[in-house]
Every structure is written in C-alpha cells, then in structure tokens.
Design an enzyme around this catalytic site. Structure first.
Site, PDB file in Angstrom:
ATOM      1  N   GLU A  46       1.751  93.905 -68.850  1.00 32.12           N
ATOM      2  CA  GLU A  46       0.461  93.826 -68.171  1.00 32.12           C
ATOM      3  C   GLU A  46       0.729  93.767 -66.671  1.00 32.12           C
ATOM      4  O   GLU A  46       1.373  92.834 -66.191  1.00 32.12           O
ATOM      5  CB  GLU A  46      -0.323  92.574 -68.594  1.00 32.12           C
ATOM      6  CG  GLU A  46      -1.674  92.475 -67.894  1.00 32.12           C
ATOM      7  CD  GLU A  46      -2.368  91.124 -68.053  1.00 32.12           C
ATOM      8  OE1 GLU A  46      -3.511  91.010 -67.568  1.00 32.12           O
ATOM      9  OE2 GLU A  46      -1.776  90.191 -68.631  1.00 32.12           O
ATOM     10  N   ASP A  71       3.179  90.148 -61.719  1.00 30.29           N
ATOM     11  CA  ASP A  71       2.313  89.857 -60.580  1.00 30.29           C
ATOM     12  C   ASP A  71       3.182  89.364 -59.432  1.00 30.29           C
ATOM     13  O   ASP A  71       4.248  88.784 -59.661  1.00 30.29           O
ATOM     14  CB  ASP A  71       1.266  88.798 -60.942  1.00 30.29           C
ATOM     15  CG  ASP A  71       0.017  88.889 -60.061  1.00 30.29           C
ATOM     16  OD1 ASP A  71      -1.024  89.336 -60.557  1.00 30.29           O
ATOM     17  OD2 ASP A  71       0.101  88.522 -58.862  1.00 30.29           O
ATOM     18  N   ASP A 120      -7.551  95.240 -58.295  1.00 34.08           N
ATOM     19  CA  ASP A 120      -8.299  95.456 -57.057  1.00 34.08           C
ATOM     20  C   ASP A 120      -8.586  96.955 -56.951  1.00 34.08           C
ATOM     21  O   ASP A 120      -7.654  97.760 -56.936  1.00 34.08           O
ATOM     22  CB  ASP A 120      -7.457  94.990 -55.871  1.00 34.08           C
ATOM     23  CG  ASP A 120      -8.209  95.055 -54.539  1.00 34.08           C
ATOM     24  OD1 ASP A 120      -9.202  95.802 -54.447  1.00 34.08           O
ATOM     25  OD2 ASP A 120      -7.777  94.383 -53.591  1.00 34.08           O
ATOM     26  N   ASP A 156     -14.310  96.795 -64.079  1.00 29.90           N
ATOM     27  CA  ASP A 156     -15.762  96.764 -63.912  1.00 29.90           C
ATOM     28  C   ASP A 156     -16.224  97.785 -62.894  1.00 29.90           C
ATOM     29  O   ASP A 156     -17.417  98.017 -62.742  1.00 29.90           O
ATOM     30  CB  ASP A 156     -16.197  95.378 -63.433  1.00 29.90           C
ATOM     31  CG  ASP A 156     -15.609  95.049 -62.072  1.00 29.90           C
ATOM     32  OD1 ASP A 156     -14.366  94.918 -61.976  1.00 29.90           O
ATOM     33  OD2 ASP A 156     -16.370  94.957 -61.094  1.00 29.90           O
TER      34      ASP A 156
END
Length: 219
Positions: A46, A71, A120, A156
């Site tokens: 991920e 990350d 982002d 989204d």
C-alpha cells in the site's frame, strides 16, 4: 512534539518498521520474503499508506499474504506498526521512504499487488508529475509488479481518477474494472469493509468514492 519524539524512538526500536539507519533498509530489495517475513507468500504493497488502515485491514483478512505499507511520515506509520504489534500480525511491515525511490526497495517482479488509497491529488498543473499515478510512477509500478500483478486505486477526487484512467491508456493492462460510485457498486464487496481515515471523512461529507482495478502487464 513530545509524542512525536516518542513515536520516532518507538519506530527505531521496532522490527516491523524498515527505515533509514537500519541494516535492512539498505539490503531488503528483492529479499522481503527471505529477510523479513516468516513465510514466503505473495506481497501486497500500500503506497502512501498513512496510518496503515488498509495494510492492517488486509493483513487481518489474508494471513496467507504479506503486506507492506509505505509512507515517508514516520509519525503516521507508527499507528499501523503499533496495531500490528498489539495484534501480533507477522505478515505486516512498514517502509519509511519516498515513493519516488520505490525501486530502491523492491526488485523487478517482487510484488503481486499494489494499492493506492486516497493519495494527495495534486490538483495544480505544475504538480502533475508529482501525482502518484503519473506515467513516471506507473512505469515503476509496472516494473516491480509481477506480470499480471494487480493495481488498485481508491480516491474521492474525480479529476484525479480521470487523470489516472488517461495515464493507464499508455500501458499494457487487462481486466480493467472501475466505478465512480463504489458504495453503489457490486465492487464494494471486494473491499471487505476496510475504510481509511480519509475514506470515513469523505463518506461522512457525502462524497462519492472512485475505484479502479486492473492487471498490469509487461508488454
């Protein structure tokens, strides 16, 4: 600040976080199943995992697979690392690095599956090359995924989703499945009820969730 310092100290002591200063950070490429995981199993990554909601959620459901959350923010991956330790999830790791450097940590064909969840969207034109589904990133994903490895995206942001669909047209893919309203789609069943922090926020605000899945080919 005090909490962040403690988290960084925790991270430095934890085996399930691979970060600068640790021996495996320089040696793990191509050796995840041999050097870190207890079992030789298919690897799912991920990217931009944040607190690792998806990494942890998938690892709970699929003990026969290995999962790595990536990350750059150590204070974020501390949360996922903590949960993995508390639940004794041995099929989970976290890698602290910039995604642009991802090829330094995964060998060609090492991954079976890759997720990007609510990145982002970088809406400004001058940031196009920084979008995680820009072609320069997709080329790296294509390389480290096995032939036919699965690529997932949840977002989204519809313009970002459309951008990704456009970028994928330049790559050999198959079995593309997509929806611009995941929660009104039969594809929702494939997500096992796992929601990221951002996903919960966007749903509460009434936003629709876009999702795509495809198999990336070498040629």
């Amino acid at each position: 600040m005090r909490n962040k310092i403690k988290r960084f100290a925790d991270n430095a002591a934890r085996e399930n976080i691979i970060e600068p200063g640790k021996e495996l950070y320089e040696q793990i490429k191509g050796c995840w199943n041999e050097r870190y995981f207890e079992k030789d199993q298919p690897i799912t990554v991920e990217l931009a995992c944040g607190k690792g909601d998806y990494t942890i959620g998938l690892a709970r459901r699929f003990p026969d697979r290995n999962f790595i959350g990536v990350d750059i923010k150590g204070s974020r991956i501390w949360y996922g690392s903590t949960t993995a330790e508390e639940e004794q999830l041995r099929n989970v790791a976290f890698l602290r690095t910039q995604i642009l450097l991802i090829e330094n940590f995964f060998a060609e064909n090492e991954l079976s599956e890759l997720w990007i969840t609510f990145p982002d969207p970088r809406p400004r034109d001058k940031d196009i090359r920084r979008r995680l589904t820009h072609s320069r990133y997709l080329k790296m994903y294509q390389k480290i995924l096995k032939d036919g490895g699965i690529f997932h995206l949840k977002t989204d942001d519809l313009p970002f989703f459309d951008f990704t669909m456009e970028m994928l047209q330049s790559f050999p893919i198959r079995n593309l499945t997509q929806t611009t309203d995941l929660y009104q789609s039969p594809l929702l069943e494939e997500h096992f009820g796992i929601q990221t922090t951002y996903e919960k926020r966007w749903l509460k605000e009434g936003k629709k969730i876009n999702y795509l899945r495809c198999e990336m080919l070498k040629s």
